[in-house]
Design a protein around this motif. Structure first.
Motif, PDB file in Angstrom:
ATOM      1  N   SER A   3     -12.460 -30.387  38.186  1.00  0.00           N
ATOM      2  CA  SER A   3     -11.823 -29.655  37.084  1.00  0.00           C
ATOM      3  C   SER A   3     -10.431 -29.169  37.477  1.00  0.00           C
ATOM      4  CB  SER A   3     -12.702 -28.503  36.618  1.00  0.00           C
ATOM      5  OG  SER A   3     -13.082 -27.708  37.707  1.00  0.00           O
ATOM      6  N   GLU A   4     -10.289 -28.805  38.750  1.00  0.00           N
ATOM      7  CA  GLU A   4      -8.962 -28.395  39.235  1.00  0.00           C
ATOM      8  C   GLU A   4      -7.972 -29.545  39.185  1.00  0.00           C
ATOM      9  OE1 GLU A   4     -10.302 -25.443  42.604  1.00  0.00           O
ATOM     10  OE2 GLU A   4      -8.527 -26.589  43.238  1.00  0.00           O
ATOM     11  N   ASN A   5      -8.432 -30.681  39.647  1.00  0.00           N
ATOM     12  CA  ASN A   5      -7.568 -31.870  39.616  1.00  0.00           C
ATOM     13  C   ASN A   5      -7.099 -32.169  38.193  1.00  0.00           C
ATOM     14  OD1 ASN A   5      -7.942 -32.194  42.344  1.00  0.00           O
ATOM     15  ND2 ASN A   5      -9.506 -33.800  42.150  1.00  0.00           N
ATOM     16  N   LEU A   6      -8.050 -32.074  37.263  1.00  0.00           N
ATOM     17  CA  LEU A   6      -7.711 -32.353  35.859  1.00  0.00           C
ATOM     18  C   LEU A   6      -6.705 -31.339  35.322  1.00  0.00           C
ATOM     19  CD1 LEU A   6     -11.129 -33.368  34.287  1.00  0.00           C
ATOM     20  CD2 LEU A   6      -9.025 -34.737  34.268  1.00  0.00           C
ATOM     21  N   GLU A   7      -6.947 -30.092  35.659  1.00  0.00           N
ATOM     22  CA  GLU A   7      -6.061 -29.033  35.183  1.00  0.00           C
ATOM     23  C   GLU A   7      -4.633 -29.260  35.672  1.00  0.00           C
ATOM     24  OE1 GLU A   7      -6.560 -24.413  35.859  1.00  0.00           O
ATOM     25  OE2 GLU A   7      -8.433 -25.375  35.222  1.00  0.00           O
ATOM     26  N   ASN A   8      -4.521 -29.580  36.964  1.00  0.00           N
ATOM     27  CA  ASN A   8      -3.188 -29.816  37.534  1.00  0.00           C
ATOM     28  C   ASN A   8      -2.512 -31.038  36.916  1.00  0.00           C
ATOM     29  OD1 ASN A   8      -3.377 -27.602  39.215  1.00  0.00           O
ATOM     30  ND2 ASN A   8      -4.332 -28.772  40.876  1.00  0.00           N
ATOM     31  N   LYS A  10      -3.026 -32.226  33.942  1.00  0.00           N
ATOM     32  CA  LYS A  10      -2.643 -31.945  32.553  1.00  0.00           C
ATOM     33  C   LYS A  10      -1.330 -31.187  32.469  1.00  0.00           C
ATOM     34  CE  LYS A  10      -7.025 -32.526  30.488  1.00  0.00           C
ATOM     35  NZ  LYS A  10      -8.323 -31.850  30.569  1.00  0.00           N
ATOM     36  N   LYS A  11      -1.096 -30.335  33.447  1.00  0.00           N
ATOM     37  CA  LYS A  11       0.175 -29.591  33.470  1.00  0.00           C
ATOM     38  C   LYS A  11       1.343 -30.550  33.687  1.00  0.00           C
ATOM     39  CE  LYS A  11      -1.727 -25.420  35.420  1.00  0.00           C
ATOM     40  NZ  LYS A  11      -2.120 -25.057  36.790  1.00  0.00           N
ATOM     41  N   ALA A  37     -14.721 -29.823  31.669  1.00  0.00           N
ATOM     42  CA  ALA A  37     -13.336 -29.348  31.776  1.00  0.00           C
ATOM     43  C   ALA A  37     -12.499 -29.855  30.603  1.00  0.00           C
ATOM     44  CB  ALA A  37     -12.741 -29.808  33.106  1.00  0.00           C
ATOM     45  N   GLN A  39     -12.380 -33.184  29.411  1.00  0.00           N
ATOM     46  CA  GLN A  39     -12.035 -34.611  29.399  1.00  0.00           C
ATOM     47  C   GLN A  39     -12.964 -35.386  28.457  1.00  0.00           C
ATOM     48  OE1 GLN A  39      -9.406 -35.951  30.903  1.00  0.00           O
ATOM     49  NE2 GLN A  39      -9.883 -38.020  30.220  1.00  0.00           N
TER      50      GLN A  39
END
Ligand SMILES: *Cc1c(COP(=O)(O)O)cnc(C)c1O
Length: 222
Positions: A3-8, A10-11, A37, A39
């Motif tokens: 989820s962290e990877n996805l968040e980063n 997306k930014k 998260a 996706q």
């Protein structure tokens, strides 16, 4: 971590760029972490694996087939697949059309264009893709729609080469877009960029990234 990877990511990505989470070889638990998260677009390269994940997972997911497709396997994904990335022949489109029709669906496809130096990479030559898009037969396929192009750059550290290959595909995409207006075909997806080269792909005009290891971590096998 997923989820962290996805968040980063997306930014980092512009709003008009679609992120396909390439989940091949990964367990459903990992996909669910990405799903939770937010996706909703997942990419797989084996039809059976995609089918079993589709059965297990929530139904608001868009499943993309990103791998090479054998004609005799199209029927297994025709009920649910939302985009097929690596179409490389009229014969394959014909089969997809047939199976889509049986399921009363329209399946969207991308033509894979060969841009890499490596002989091993699949894909069509530009001239063949151009002829396919202009062909009378394609017009008769009512249940399949070509909506864009896909390509893979050479696997190399040489960023200049990767950039040149992506720019070449962007050039073909822009040219085909105009050519296709005459046939009533609207191209609006350019699928290029993987974990190792997506930054270059973005600079080259990609609007769909296929990212696996950048989201889920390294795979043990392809
Ligand atoms: C596996 C795969 C990807 C994702 O690869 P990563 O390097 O893990 O991002 C993208 N596109 C295709 C066609 C693939 O087979």
């Amino acid at each position: 971590m997923i989820s962290e990877n996805l968040e980063n990511l997306k930014k980092e990505l512009p709003n008009d760029v679609t992120l396909v989470a390439v989940s091949k070889t990964k367990p459903v638990a990992d996909l669910m972490e990405a799903y939770n998260a937010g996706q909703r677009v997942f990419g797989e390269n084996k039809i059976q694996e995609m089918e079993s994940k589709w059965q297990e997972m929530p139904k608001d997911i868009q499943w993309h087939m990103i791998g090479h497709v054998q004609r005799n396997k199209v029927k297994y994904m025709a009920p649910f697949v939302s985009l097929i990335h690596a179409v490389d022949s009229l014969k394959l489109l014909k089969e997809i059309n047939k199976e889509a029709k049986k399921n009363e669906r329209t399946i969207h496809c991308l033509l894979q264009i060969k841009i890499a130096e490596e002989e091993s990479k699949f894909g069509m030559e530009k001239a063949d893709a151009s002829a396919l898009l202009a062909s009378e037969e394609l017009k008769n396929f009512e249940n399949v729609k070509v909506v864009g192009l896909m390509g893979m750059a050479t696997f190399t550290e040489d960023e200049k080469q990767v950039s040149e290959e992506f720019m070449k595909l962007k050039g073909i995409y822009d040219e085909f877009k105009i050519q296709c207006e005459n046939f009533g075909i609207e191209l609006n997806i350019l699928s290029m960029g993987m974990s190792g080269d997506y930054k270059i792909a973005l600079k080259s005009g990609s609007n769909m990234l296929r990212l696996g290891s950048a989201i889920f971590g390294e795979r043990n096998y392809k």
